[in-house]
Scaffold this active site. Structure first.
Site, PDB file in Angstrom:
ATOM      1  N   ASP A 154       0.795  -1.186  -0.011  1.00 44.21           N
ATOM      2  CA  ASP A 154       0.049  -0.163  -0.073  1.00 44.21           C
ATOM      3  C   ASP A 154       0.999   1.137  -0.039  1.00 44.21           C
ATOM      4  OD1 ASP A 154      -1.806  -1.712   0.667  1.00 44.21           O
ATOM      5  OD2 ASP A 154      -2.040  -1.190   3.003  1.00 44.21           O
TER       6      ASP A 154
HETATM    7  N1  URA Z   1      -0.888  -5.762   4.193  1.00 45.20           N
HETATM    8  C1  URA Z   1      -1.588  -4.661   4.337  1.00 45.20           C
HETATM    9  O1  URA Z   1      -2.306  -4.211   5.027  1.00 45.20           O
HETATM   10  N2  URA Z   1      -0.870  -3.793   3.561  1.00 45.20           N
HETATM   11  C2  URA Z   1       0.322  -4.041   2.788  1.00 45.20           C
HETATM   12  O2  URA Z   1       0.822  -2.862   1.944  1.00 45.20           O
HETATM   13  C3  URA Z   1       0.652  -5.308   2.694  1.00 45.20           C
HETATM   14  C4  URA Z   1       0.095  -6.311   3.600  1.00 45.20           C
END
Ligand code: URA
Length: 247
Positions: A112
Site C-alpha cells: 500500500d
Molecule cells: N497488508 C497490508 O495491509 N498492506 C500492505 O501493504 C501489505 C500487507
C-alpha cells in the site's frame, strides 16, 4: 536467465539507451567501447551475459544490469505500486533510463501507499509469477505499529485459520504473530489479500498506524538500505526468497 545472443543496437535500445537510430549515433560518435576500444558496428551480435556487461561501456560507464534484473527496494511511505492509487509511482525512484527498459521493470505484488519496506521489482515475468503464485507464496513478515495495546488473544486468532475478513467468504490461512511490545507486533503472512495486515488488526479491534515489510522468505531488508534506495539482487539473494522460515 540464460544469456542470449542479440544485436547490440537492439540490446542497448531495450535497456533504454535510446532508439536504434540514437544508438547508431552514440556508436558513430565513439561513445560505445568494448574492451576499451571504440565500437562502431552496433549491428554486431553479442551474447548478453556478465562478460559483456564487464567489457562494454557507454560514455565511460559500465552497462546497466542486463535483462533478468531483480531489485529489492526499501519502499518509502507515500509512493504507490500501481496507477490505481493516487501519488507518485515507485518507478520514479529508479534511474530514468531504467524506466524505458523493455521488458519493463514491474513490482512483484504490491505494498500500500502507506506501507514501507521490502519491495521486489523485476523484468523477469516468469520469476514474478513464481514469487506471487499461491503455490510458492513465500512468507512475508511485517512490523505493525498499533494504535491500541494488544489484547493478548490476537496471536491465537490469527493462527486459527478461521478468521474471516469483512466482505470475504473464505477464512484466512493461519498467520504467525509475535508481540514486540504492547503496541507493536511482527506478523508473518503466507497469502496476500487486499490490505490484509491492516484488516486483520481491524478484525481484532485495533488499528495499524505504521506497517513495514521486513522480509520475504529468508530475504531480509538490510538495515543500511535507506528508504527509497534499492539494490540489485544476485542469484544467492534471489534463492533466499524461496526459502521458507519455520514460524
Ligand atoms: N497488508 C497490508 O495491509 N498492506 C500492505 O501493504 C501489505 C500487507
Amino acid at each position: 536467465m540464460s544469456a542470449r545472443s542479440a544485436r547490440l543496437d537492439r540490446l542497448l535500445a531495450n535497456l533504454g539507451y535510446g532508439s536504434r537510430r540514437e544508438i547508431q549515433i552514440l556508436a558513430r560518435t565513439g561513445r560505445i567501447r568494448l574492451d576499451g576500444e571504440v565500437l562502431r558496428d552496433v549491428e554486431k551480435r553479442v551474447v548478453a551475459d556478465a562478460d559483456l556487461a564487464a567489457r562494454l561501456t557507454v560514455d565511460g560507464e559500465t552497462l546497466d544490469p542486463l535483462p533478468g534484473l531483480v531489485l529489492m527496494m526499501n519502499k518509502p511511505v507515500g509512493v504507490t505500486c500501481s496507477h490505481k492509487e493516487a501519488g507518485p509511482l515507485v518507478h520514479r525512484l529508479l534511474p530514468e533510463r531504467w524506466r524505458r527498459r523493455d521488458p519493463a521493470i514491474s513490482t512483484v505484488g504490491r505494498l500500500d501507499k502507506d506501507t514501507s519496506g521490502l519491495l521486489l521489482l523485476t523484468d523477469d515475468g516468469a520469476l514474478l509469477h513464481r514469487i506471487i503464485s499461491p503455490r510458492s507464496s513465500p512468507p512475508k513478515t511485517y512490523r505493525a505499529t498499533l494504535d491500541r495495546p494488544l489484547r493478548g488473544d490476537e496471536a491465537a486468532v490469527f493462527a486459527s485459520g478461521t478468521l474471516m475478513l469483512e466482505g470475504e467468504d473464505k477464512p484466512l490461512l493461519p498467520a504467525h504473530m509475535e508481540i514486540l511490545d504492547e503496541g507493536a507486533a511482527l506478523l508473518t503472512l503466507s497469502e496476500g489479500r487486499y490490505h490484509q495486515a491492516r484488516r486483520m488488526f481491524a478484525a481484532v479491534g485495533n488499528h495499524v498506524t505504521a506497517l513495514h515489510r521486513l522480509s520475504i522468505g529468508d530475504l531480509t531488508l538490510p538495515d543500511d538500505l535507506a528508504p527509497g534506495a534499492f539494490a540489485v539482487l544476485d542469484a544467492e539473494a534471489i534463492a533466499q526468497i524461496f526459502c521458507r522460515k519455520n514460524n
